[in-house]
Motif scaffolding. Structure first.
Motif, PDB file in Angstrom:
ATOM      1  N   PRO A  57     141.402 -40.399 -40.305  1.00 24.85           N
ATOM      2  CA  PRO A  57     141.239 -39.317 -41.284  1.00 24.85           C
ATOM      3  C   PRO A  57     139.877 -38.645 -41.165  1.00 24.85           C
ATOM      4  N   GLY A  58     139.706 -37.536 -41.879  1.00 25.30           N
ATOM      5  CA  GLY A  58     138.388 -36.927 -42.037  1.00 25.30           C
ATOM      6  C   GLY A  58     137.945 -36.013 -40.921  1.00 25.30           C
ATOM      7  N   ASN A  59     138.889 -35.290 -40.299  1.00 27.43           N
ATOM      8  CA  ASN A  59     138.541 -34.465 -39.144  1.00 27.43           C
ATOM      9  C   ASN A  59     138.627 -32.971 -39.446  1.00 27.43           C
ATOM     10  N   GLY A  60     137.820 -32.203 -38.737  1.00 24.07           N
ATOM     11  CA  GLY A  60     137.876 -30.756 -38.785  1.00 24.07           C
ATOM     12  C   GLY A  60     138.487 -30.223 -37.505  1.00 24.07           C
ATOM     13  N   VAL A  61     139.361 -29.223 -37.624  1.00 29.10           N
ATOM     14  CA  VAL A  61     140.098 -28.698 -36.471  1.00 29.10           C
ATOM     15  C   VAL A  61     140.019 -27.180 -36.467  1.00 29.10           C
ATOM     16  N   THR A  62     139.654 -26.614 -35.316  1.00 31.34           N
ATOM     17  CA  THR A  62     139.688 -25.165 -35.107  1.00 31.34           C
ATOM     18  C   THR A  62     140.614 -24.866 -33.942  1.00 31.34           C
ATOM     19  N   VAL A  63     141.559 -23.946 -34.153  1.00 28.65           N
ATOM     20  CA  VAL A  63     142.493 -23.534 -33.104  1.00 28.65           C
ATOM     21  C   VAL A  63     141.872 -22.402 -32.303  1.00 28.65           C
ATOM     22  N   ILE A  64     141.920 -22.523 -30.971  1.00 29.54           N
ATOM     23  CA  ILE A  64     141.379 -21.482 -30.094  1.00 29.54           C
ATOM     24  C   ILE A  64     142.457 -21.071 -29.110  1.00 29.54           C
ATOM     25  N   GLU A  65     142.735 -19.777 -29.044  1.00 30.08           N
ATOM     26  CA  GLU A  65     143.799 -19.272 -28.179  1.00 30.08           C
ATOM     27  C   GLU A  65     143.242 -18.516 -26.979  1.00 30.08           C
ATOM     28  N   ASN A  66     143.939 -18.669 -25.862  1.00 32.64           N
ATOM     29  CA  ASN A  66     143.766 -17.830 -24.673  1.00 32.64           C
ATOM     30  C   ASN A  66     142.317 -17.859 -24.162  1.00 32.64           C
ATOM     31  N   GLY A  67     141.842 -16.753 -23.596  1.00 32.98           N
ATOM     32  CA  GLY A  67     140.547 -16.758 -22.922  1.00 32.98           C
ATOM     33  C   GLY A  67     139.362 -16.985 -23.835  1.00 32.98           C
ATOM     34  N   GLY A 168     129.100 -36.732 -27.957  1.00 29.95           N
ATOM     35  CA  GLY A 168     129.891 -37.687 -28.716  1.00 29.95           C
ATOM     36  C   GLY A 168     130.211 -37.229 -30.116  1.00 29.95           C
ATOM     37  N   ARG A 169     129.958 -35.939 -30.431  1.00 28.67           N
ATOM     38  CA  ARG A 169     130.111 -35.429 -31.796  1.00 28.67           C
ATOM     39  C   ARG A 169     131.170 -34.352 -31.947  1.00 28.67           C
ATOM     40  N   GLU A 170     131.556 -33.733 -30.871  1.00 26.36           N
ATOM     41  CA  GLU A 170     132.597 -32.707 -30.927  1.00 26.36           C
ATOM     42  C   GLU A 170     133.397 -32.782 -29.645  1.00 26.36           C
ATOM     43  N   ALA A 171     134.644 -32.340 -29.729  1.00 20.97           N
ATOM     44  CA  ALA A 171     135.529 -32.460 -28.569  1.00 20.97           C
ATOM     45  C   ALA A 171     136.484 -31.279 -28.510  1.00 20.97           C
ATOM     46  N   PHE A 172     136.983 -31.041 -27.305  1.00 22.50           N
ATOM     47  CA  PHE A 172     138.025 -30.046 -27.068  1.00 22.50           C
ATOM     48  C   PHE A 172     139.206 -30.751 -26.417  1.00 22.50           C
ATOM     49  N   VAL A 173     140.412 -30.443 -26.879  1.00 23.66           N
ATOM     50  CA  VAL A 173     141.643 -30.985 -26.300  1.00 23.66           C
ATOM     51  C   VAL A 173     142.691 -29.878 -26.311  1.00 23.66           C
ATOM     52  N   GLY A 174     143.457 -29.762 -25.227  1.00 24.85           N
ATOM     53  CA  GLY A 174     144.518 -28.754 -25.202  1.00 24.85           C
ATOM     54  C   GLY A 174     145.084 -28.570 -23.825  1.00 24.85           C
ATOM     55  N   GLY A 175     145.420 -27.318 -23.506  1.00 22.63           N
ATOM     56  CA  GLY A 175     146.096 -27.037 -22.246  1.00 22.63           C
ATOM     57  C   GLY A 175     145.318 -26.192 -21.272  1.00 22.63           C
ATOM     58  N   HIS A 176     144.142 -25.692 -21.665  1.00 23.54           N
ATOM     59  CA  HIS A 176     143.419 -24.734 -20.822  1.00 23.54           C
ATOM     60  C   HIS A 176     142.963 -25.347 -19.497  1.00 23.54           C
ATOM     61  N   CYS A 177     143.126 -24.566 -18.437  1.00 21.99           N
ATOM     62  CA  CYS A 177     142.704 -24.959 -17.096  1.00 21.99           C
ATOM     63  C   CYS A 177     141.578 -24.048 -16.619  1.00 21.99           C
ATOM     64  N   VAL A 178     140.778 -24.552 -15.702  1.00 22.31           N
ATOM     65  CA  VAL A 178     139.670 -23.759 -15.156  1.00 22.31           C
ATOM     66  C   VAL A 178     140.210 -22.956 -13.974  1.00 22.31           C
ATOM     67  N   LYS A 179     140.823 -21.852 -14.303  1.00 25.35           N
ATOM     68  CA  LYS A 179     141.411 -20.957 -13.317  1.00 25.35           C
ATOM     69  C   LYS A 179     141.444 -19.574 -13.940  1.00 25.35           C
ATOM     70  N   ASP A 180     141.167 -18.546 -13.160  1.00 23.13           N
ATOM     71  CA  ASP A 180     140.941 -17.212 -13.712  1.00 23.13           C
ATOM     72  C   ASP A 180     142.122 -16.655 -14.492  1.00 23.13           C
ATOM     73  N   GLU A 181     143.330 -17.129 -14.218  1.00 24.40           N
ATOM     74  CA  GLU A 181     144.485 -16.673 -14.994  1.00 24.40           C
ATOM     75  C   GLU A 181     144.375 -17.036 -16.474  1.00 24.40           C
ATOM     76  N   TRP A 182     143.509 -17.992 -16.806  1.00 20.73           N
ATOM     77  CA  TRP A 182     143.339 -18.406 -18.207  1.00 20.73           C
ATOM     78  C   TRP A 182     142.308 -17.547 -18.940  1.00 20.73           C
ATOM     79  N   HIS A 198     139.320 -27.340 -31.079  1.00 15.18           N
ATOM     80  CA  HIS A 198     137.917 -27.758 -31.167  1.00 15.18           C
ATOM     81  C   HIS A 198     137.833 -28.725 -32.341  1.00 15.18           C
ATOM     82  N   LEU A 199     137.403 -29.942 -32.073  1.00 16.80           N
ATOM     83  CA  LEU A 199     137.506 -31.030 -33.040  1.00 16.80           C
ATOM     84  C   LEU A 199     136.148 -31.591 -33.421  1.00 16.80           C
ATOM     85  N   HIS A 200     135.992 -31.893 -34.711  1.00 16.79           N
ATOM     86  CA  HIS A 200     134.837 -32.611 -35.223  1.00 16.79           C
ATOM     87  C   HIS A 200     135.321 -33.744 -36.113  1.00 16.79           C
TER      88      HIS A 200
END
Length: 420
Positions: A57-67, A168-182, A198-200
């Motif tokens: 419990p106790g997490n902050g979440v920000t949704v980030i889309e596309n580029g 160790g304080r914030e994290a990113f998880v998702g589907g984005h790849c390091v490729k110019d199409e993203w 983007h998670l805290h």
């Protein structure tokens, strides 16, 4: 003894070796079944426990889309003071490679501990110059399952995770790849749609542990202390659990998570996934959900929108069965929809790196977050609705009448669905 004997012996030994390797590496693939009358909103501890996790419990979440994701990612990497851990499957030469590698190299030169883990298959087109730039700056860059004799039994196993942990304080998880199409905003067929978080909060410790799993496996290095695992105060009210493990004597956690959530649904299952090739037990579970009165919809790219049309053709093989079960299928023709999201009953969501296919559920190393938060589920459903408005729904009678050549291609590609 003649030549044919020795050729036959060599072929036999090769087949035996292949069988031994397959037997060693084979993951169990049980047909999963659940009987339960409770809704998913009451069963987060069960979902977490079955997938060898713990609700946090106790997490902050920000949704980030596309580029826009890379604007936030590189800015937060640039603000790191102690450590940056970055792990991805697909890393390709181009402008995004330059931006991300510059950010990582810059933090290493500033004295941060920077570790970068790239999948050897997915990142085979990473430029030598970018990798050397990071190493020269002090980053430690390693590859997961490099092609070598010692990795012979695991060459087909890929690190498909996409994550980053900062200080160790914030994290990113998702589907984005390091490729110019993203880059961009999915505005045309050359720019991909995707969603990451983007998670805290305390869940960051779990994600740091996920990175450690494969980093330790490749390097033997363990990292300890407050630079990596600082005390974390609550940063919000969101309850999250993570599925990522692949126990040798059971089904992988990401498969159990998705299947269990489908079986617990009582109102709605909306799936967004770029590679949708459900196994027979998943088709059965989706059909059973429809029989319970659940609104089941799947949004995916069409063959024209996919970066791998073979996968979509393989998925086509079971469309008729899904449609007969009452599952609604939508194909988006305009670009690749790469987000991997499932919402259940408008309250619970799954998001991460996992595709809805055998490779992700049985073979790849993945991470999927299960999140109990109705506002977040509504946000994901709104993304679904935005894209489905321009998608084409597959109708059963029209689908049955598709040409013999189309059917042949679907069935041929389905033969290799576990490898696609």
């Amino acid at each position: 003894m003649n030549l044919s004997f020795w050729v036959g012996l060599a072929v036999g030994l090769a087949l035996l070796l292949g069988l031994v390797i397959w037997s060693i590496r084979r993951h169990r693939d049980p047909d999963l079944h659940i009987q339960c009358d409770a809704g998913i909103d009451q069963l987060v501890p069960t979902l977490a426990g079955l997938t060898l996790g713990t609700p946090v419990p106790g997490n902050g979440v920000t949704v980030i889309e596309n580029g826009a994701f890379f604007d936030v990612l590189t800015q937060r990497i640039g603000a790191a003071t102690r450590s940056v851990h970055f792990e991805t499957f697909l890393w390709d030469t181009g402008e995004l490679e330059r931006r991300v590698s510059d950010a990582l190299a810059g933090r290493a030169r500033a004295g941060c501990k920077v570790r970068v883990l790239l999948d050897a298959t997915g990142s085979k087109r990473a430029s030598k110059a970018a990798v050397q730039k990071m190493r020269d700056a002090g980053c430690r860059v390693e590859y997961f399952h490099k092609r070598s004799l010692r990795n012979l039994g695991v060459l087909n196993d890929r690190d498909h995770r996409k994550l980053c942990v900062i200080d160790g304080r914030e994290a990113f998880v998702g589907g984005h790849c390091v490729k110019d199409e993203w880059a961009g905003n999915a505005e045309d067929g050359q720019h991909v749609a995707d969603v990451s978080l983007h998670l805290h909060g305390p869940i960051v410790h779990t994600i740091q542990g996920v990175f450690s799993e494969n980093w330790c496996g490749e390097t033997g290095e363990l990292f300890v202390g407050e630079d990596f695992f600082p005390a974390l105060a609550p940063a919000g009210e969101v309850l999250i659990h993570a599925a990522f493990l692949k126990p040798e004597n059971s089904a992988p956690a990401v498969k159990i998570l998705h299947h269990t959530a489908i079986c617990l649904a009582r109102k709605r299952i909306w799936i967004q996934n770029p590679y949708f090739i459900p196994e027979p037990d998943a088709i059965e579970a989706l059909g059973a959900a429809v029989e319970r009165g659940v609104d089941v919809r799947v949004l995916m790219p069409s063959t024209s929108g996919s970066d791998n049309p073979m996968v979509q053709h393989a998925g086509h093989r079971n469309f008729e069965k899904l449609l007969r079960c009452g599952v609604r299928l939508f194909e988006y023709p305009h670009t690749l929809l790469h987000q991997k999201i499932m919402t259940v009953d408008g309250v619970w969501s799954a998001i991460g790196s996992s595709n809805f296919d055998d490779r992700s559920f049985e073979t790849n190393d993945e991470i999927t977050l299960g999140i109990m938060d109705p506002p977040l589920a509504r946000r994901f459903d709104a993304i679904f609705e935005r894209y489905v408005a321009r998608a084409q729904e597959i109708e059963l009678e029209r689908w049955r009448r598709r040409g013999l050549w189309h059917k042949l291609i679907d069935n041929v590609f389905y033969l290799g669905n576990e490898l696609l």
